[in-house]
Design a protein around this motif. Structure first.
Motif, PDB file in Angstrom:
ATOM      1  N   GLN A  35       0.828  -1.213   0.000  1.00 17.84           N
ATOM      2  CA  GLN A  35       0.000   0.000   0.000  1.00 17.84           C
ATOM      3  C   GLN A  35       0.859   1.259   0.000  1.00 17.84           C
ATOM      4  OE1 GLN A  35      -2.419  -1.029   3.384  1.00 17.84           O
ATOM      5  NE2 GLN A  35      -4.227  -1.254   2.090  1.00 17.84           N
ATOM      6  N   PHE A  36       1.944   1.214   0.765  1.00 16.25           N
ATOM      7  CA  PHE A  36       2.828   2.379   0.831  1.00 16.25           C
ATOM      8  C   PHE A  36       3.428   2.667  -0.551  1.00 16.25           C
ATOM      9  CE2 PHE A  36       6.618   4.816   1.662  1.00 16.25           C
ATOM     10  CZ  PHE A  36       6.299   5.597   2.760  1.00 16.25           C
ATOM     11  N   GLY A  37       3.962   1.603  -1.190  1.00 13.73           N
ATOM     12  CA  GLY A  37       4.542   1.768  -2.530  1.00 13.73           C
ATOM     13  C   GLY A  37       3.478   2.235  -3.518  1.00 13.73           C
ATOM     14  N   GLY A  38       2.260   1.691  -3.369  1.00 14.95           N
ATOM     15  CA  GLY A  38       1.160   2.078  -4.257  1.00 14.95           C
ATOM     16  C   GLY A  38       0.813   3.553  -4.104  1.00 14.95           C
ATOM     17  N   ALA A  39       0.876   4.051  -2.868  1.00  5.94           N
ATOM     18  CA  ALA A  39       0.583   5.471  -2.635  1.00  5.94           C
ATOM     19  C   ALA A  39       1.648   6.348  -3.295  1.00  5.94           C
ATOM     20  CB  ALA A  39       0.515   5.755  -1.134  1.00  5.94           C
ATOM     21  N   LEU A  40       2.898   5.874  -3.276  1.00 11.06           N
ATOM     22  CA  LEU A  40       3.964   6.629  -3.965  1.00 11.06           C
ATOM     23  C   LEU A  40       3.682   6.675  -5.465  1.00 11.06           C
ATOM     24  CD1 LEU A  40       7.278   5.338  -2.304  1.00 11.06           C
ATOM     25  CD2 LEU A  40       6.195   7.558  -2.009  1.00 11.06           C
ATOM     26  N   VAL A  41       3.286   5.524  -6.016  1.00  9.62           N
ATOM     27  CA  VAL A  41       2.964   5.475  -7.451  1.00  9.62           C
ATOM     28  C   VAL A  41       1.838   6.460  -7.757  1.00  9.62           C
ATOM     29  CG1 VAL A  41       2.044   4.045  -9.322  1.00  9.62           C
ATOM     30  CG2 VAL A  41       3.695   3.066  -7.715  1.00  9.62           C
ATOM     31  N   ASN A  42       0.777   6.427  -6.955  1.00 14.30           N
ATOM     32  CA  ASN A  42      -0.375   7.309  -7.199  1.00 14.30           C
ATOM     33  C   ASN A  42       0.039   8.783  -7.189  1.00 14.30           C
ATOM     34  OD1 ASN A  42      -1.967   5.087  -7.316  1.00 14.30           O
ATOM     35  ND2 ASN A  42      -2.835   5.296  -5.263  1.00 14.30           N
ATOM     36  N   THR A  43       0.868   9.133  -6.201  1.00 19.78           N
ATOM     37  CA  THR A  43       1.300  10.535  -6.096  1.00 19.78           C
ATOM     38  C   THR A  43       2.086  10.946  -7.331  1.00 19.78           C
ATOM     39  OG1 THR A  43       1.424  10.237  -3.711  1.00 19.78           O
ATOM     40  CG2 THR A  43       2.533  12.164  -4.606  1.00 19.78           C
ATOM     41  N   LEU A  44       2.994  10.074  -7.765  1.00 16.84           N
ATOM     42  CA  LEU A  44       3.816  10.408  -8.932  1.00 16.84           C
ATOM     43  C   LEU A  44       2.968  10.517 -10.196  1.00 16.84           C
ATOM     44  CD1 LEU A  44       6.820   8.057  -8.117  1.00 16.84           C
ATOM     45  CD2 LEU A  44       6.932  10.551  -8.275  1.00 16.84           C
ATOM     46  N   VAL A  45       2.030   9.582 -10.358  1.00 19.23           N
ATOM     47  CA  VAL A  45       1.181   9.607 -11.560  1.00 19.23           C
ATOM     48  C   VAL A  45       0.303  10.858 -11.538  1.00 19.23           C
ATOM     49  CG1 VAL A  45      -0.663   8.409 -12.817  1.00 19.23           C
ATOM     50  CG2 VAL A  45       1.246   7.108 -11.863  1.00 19.23           C
ATOM     51  N   ASP A  46      -0.210  11.195 -10.358  1.00 18.92           N
ATOM     52  CA  ASP A  46      -1.011  12.426 -10.226  1.00 18.92           C
ATOM     53  C   ASP A  46      -0.217  13.665 -10.639  1.00 18.92           C
ATOM     54  OD1 ASP A  46      -3.235  11.136  -9.399  1.00 18.92           O
ATOM     55  OD2 ASP A  46      -2.950  11.532  -7.251  1.00 18.92           O
ATOM     56  N   ARG A  47       1.113  13.604 -10.422  1.00 19.78           N
ATOM     57  CA  ARG A  47       1.968  14.753 -10.791  1.00 19.78           C
ATOM     58  C   ARG A  47       2.401  14.684 -12.257  1.00 19.78           C
ATOM     59  NH1 ARG A  47       0.672  15.521  -6.174  1.00 19.78           N
ATOM     60  NH2 ARG A  47       1.881  16.387  -4.448  1.00 19.78           N
ATOM     61  N   GLY A  48       1.899  13.705 -12.994  1.00 16.34           N
ATOM     62  CA  GLY A  48       2.168  13.657 -14.435  1.00 16.34           C
ATOM     63  C   GLY A  48       3.288  12.726 -14.863  1.00 16.34           C
ATOM     64  N   HIS A  49       3.807  11.910 -13.934  1.00  7.69           N
ATOM     65  CA  HIS A  49       4.881  10.990 -14.314  1.00  7.69           C
ATOM     66  C   HIS A  49       4.309   9.642 -14.746  1.00  7.69           C
ATOM     67  CE1 HIS A  49       7.536  14.006 -12.697  1.00  7.69           C
ATOM     68  NE2 HIS A  49       6.890  13.959 -11.543  1.00  7.69           N
ATOM     69  N   VAL A  50       5.121   8.905 -15.488  1.00  8.19           N
ATOM     70  CA  VAL A  50       4.718   7.565 -15.922  1.00  8.19           C
ATOM     71  C   VAL A  50       5.449   6.574 -15.025  1.00  8.19           C
ATOM     72  CG1 VAL A  50       4.856   5.904 -17.818  1.00  8.19           C
ATOM     73  CG2 VAL A  50       4.389   8.321 -18.290  1.00  8.19           C
ATOM     74  N   VAL A  51       4.713   5.685 -14.392  1.00  6.47           N
ATOM     75  CA  VAL A  51       5.355   4.799 -13.413  1.00  6.47           C
ATOM     76  C   VAL A  51       5.038   3.336 -13.699  1.00  6.47           C
ATOM     77  CG1 VAL A  51       5.686   4.324 -10.962  1.00  6.47           C
ATOM     78  CG2 VAL A  51       5.028   6.621 -11.678  1.00  6.47           C
ATOM     79  N   ASP A  52       6.093   2.529 -13.762  1.00 12.48           N
ATOM     80  CA  ASP A  52       5.938   1.077 -13.799  1.00 12.48           C
ATOM     81  C   ASP A  52       6.302   0.531 -12.425  1.00 12.48           C
ATOM     82  OD1 ASP A  52       5.209   1.147 -16.428  1.00 12.48           O
ATOM     83  OD2 ASP A  52       7.150   0.506 -17.215  1.00 12.48           O
ATOM     84  N   LEU A  53       5.561  -0.480 -12.005  1.00  7.93           N
ATOM     85  CA  LEU A  53       5.752  -1.027 -10.654  1.00  7.93           C
ATOM     86  C   LEU A  53       6.226  -2.472 -10.741  1.00  7.93           C
ATOM     87  CD1 LEU A  53       5.229  -0.896  -7.540  1.00  7.93           C
ATOM     88  CD2 LEU A  53       2.855  -1.496  -8.034  1.00  7.93           C
ATOM     89  N   LEU A  54       7.293  -2.749 -10.014  1.00 10.62           N
ATOM     90  CA  LEU A  54       7.809  -4.118  -9.955  1.00 10.62           C
ATOM     91  C   LEU A  54       7.687  -4.607  -8.511  1.00 10.62           C
ATOM     92  CD1 LEU A  54       9.402  -6.595 -10.963  1.00 10.62           C
ATOM     93  CD2 LEU A  54      11.485  -5.266 -10.703  1.00 10.62           C
ATOM     94  N   ILE A  55       6.925  -5.676  -8.328  1.00 12.49           N
ATOM     95  CA  ILE A  55       6.701  -6.198  -6.972  1.00 12.49           C
ATOM     96  C   ILE A  55       7.387  -7.553  -6.822  1.00 12.49           C
ATOM     97  CG2 ILE A  55       4.957  -7.015  -5.333  1.00 12.49           C
ATOM     98  CD1 ILE A  55       2.979  -5.059  -6.578  1.00 12.49           C
ATOM     99  N   MET A  56       8.216  -7.661  -5.803  1.00 11.94           N
ATOM    100  CA  MET A  56       8.816  -8.951  -5.473  1.00 11.94           C
ATOM    101  C   MET A  56       7.836  -9.635  -4.522  1.00 11.94           C
ATOM    102  SD  MET A  56      11.716  -8.657  -7.074  1.00 11.94           S
ATOM    103  CE  MET A  56      13.269  -9.369  -6.512  1.00 11.94           C
ATOM    104  N   SER A  57       7.213 -10.721  -4.969  1.00 12.77           N
ATOM    105  CA  SER A  57       6.116 -11.334  -4.202  1.00 12.77           C
ATOM    106  C   SER A  57       6.624 -12.212  -3.061  1.00 12.77           C
ATOM    107  CB  SER A  57       5.230 -12.168  -5.124  1.00 12.77           C
ATOM    108  OG  SER A  57       4.544 -11.342  -5.998  1.00 12.77           O
ATOM    109  N   TRP A  58       7.308 -11.582  -2.108  1.00 15.16           N
ATOM    110  CA  TRP A  58       7.817 -12.347  -0.961  1.00 15.16           C
ATOM    111  C   TRP A  58       6.670 -13.057  -0.264  1.00 15.16           C
ATOM    112  CZ3 TRP A  58      11.792  -9.099   2.339  1.00 15.16           C
ATOM    113  CH2 TRP A  58      12.891  -8.761   1.524  1.00 15.16           C
ATOM    114  N   ASN A  59       5.589 -12.326  -0.031  1.00 20.80           N
ATOM    115  CA  ASN A  59       4.439 -12.931   0.639  1.00 20.80           C
ATOM    116  C   ASN A  59       3.364 -13.215  -0.417  1.00 20.80           C
ATOM    117  OD1 ASN A  59       2.132 -13.531   2.050  1.00 20.80           O
ATOM    118  ND2 ASN A  59       2.546 -12.074   3.705  1.00 20.80           N
ATOM    119  N   PRO A  60       3.243 -14.469  -0.822  1.00 23.45           N
ATOM    120  CA  PRO A  60       2.342 -14.782  -1.939  1.00 23.45           C
ATOM    121  C   PRO A  60       0.867 -14.584  -1.582  1.00 23.45           C
ATOM    122  CG  PRO A  60       3.279 -16.793  -1.008  1.00 23.45           C
ATOM    123  CD  PRO A  60       3.927 -15.647  -0.288  1.00 23.45           C
ATOM    124  N   ASN A  61       0.567 -14.380  -0.289  1.00 20.09           N
ATOM    125  CA  ASN A  61      -0.833 -14.148   0.087  1.00 20.09           C
ATOM    126  C   ASN A  61      -1.252 -12.697  -0.136  1.00 20.09           C
ATOM    127  OD1 ASN A  61      -1.195 -16.800   0.958  1.00 20.09           O
ATOM    128  ND2 ASN A  61      -0.134 -16.327   2.871  1.00 20.09           N
TER     129      ASN A  61
END
Ligand SMILES: *[C@@H]1O[C@H](CO)[C@@H](O)[C@H](O)[C@H]1NC(C)=O
Ligand SMILES: *[C@@H]1O[C@H](CO)[C@@H](O)[C@H](O)[C@H]1NC(C)=O
Length: 189
Positions: A35-61
């Protein structure tokens, strides 16, 4: 006055037209991190940046991405069960536990996921073609910074969804804030 307003207008125009292409690397150790990383993405996209997100699925749940605004979302999974699922807090949250950066399961998780990511040469090449301007990495492991190096991303940043961990202070020569000393993730010895 109108001259000042014009300057402010043009500065605003320049700032708003600076759009960066960003790769954000997040360690999927828990839902709150995602959620924290997602909020960073949202803020950046809101400011006009293009963001790709890479998640390391340590916790598969944890299947959430934390954002709907990333242009692309990539996940790295292991072929076998993630070692992270053997951490005490996931096996039995009521059991007394000490978690440290040198915890063997933590180390194993960081290594296995990083090896798996770096072994995907086609994927790495695909990311390289993007020519990201900025790489932003969770500092719960250092694979993201290694990845950015491989991709030739020169502007890099790190973040913690928690207070900064001791090891990062030691590695970067930064003073630890004296206002918090009870670092849950570090040895209490
Ligand atoms: C997370 O992102 C992937 C890729 O865009 C998507 O397939 C998946 O449905 C998303 N998960 C959730 C829970 O929204
Ligand atoms: C790397 O990938 C190759 C095939 O693409 C596979 O045979 C090998 O086991 C992988 N190594 C690791 C450490 O994942």
């Amino acid at each position: 006055m109108s001259f000042l307003l014009s300057i402010l207008f043009f500065v605003g125009l320049i700032c708003s037209s600076l759009s960066f292409k960003v790769l954000l690397y997040n360690t999927g150790s828990s839902k709150s991190h995602i959620q924290f990383g997602g909020a960073l993405v949202n803020t950046l996209v809101d400011r006009g940046h293009v963001v790709d997100l890479l998640i390391m699925s340590w916790n598969p749940n944890v299947n959430s991405n934390g954002t709907y605004l990333a242009r692309n979302i990539y996940r790295i999974n292991l072929n076998e069960e993630s070692p992270w699922t053997r951490m005490d807090h996931l096996v039995d949250s009521m059991r007394p536990q000490t978690v440290s950066f040198s915890h063997p399961i933590y180390e194993e998780t960081r290594q296995e996921f990083c090896k798996t990511l770096l072994n995907q040469s086609d994927f790495i090449e695909r990311l390289k073609i993007e020519q990201y301007d900025v790489g932003i990495s969770s500092l719960y492991d250092h694979c993201g910074l290694g990845l950015f190096y491989l991709l030739g991303i020169r502007s890099t940043m790190g973040f913690f969804p928690t207070p900064m961990m001791d090891w990062t202070g030691w590695e970067l020569g930064l003073p630890m804030a004296p206002s918090y000393i009870s670092d849950l993730l570090c040895d209490q010895t």
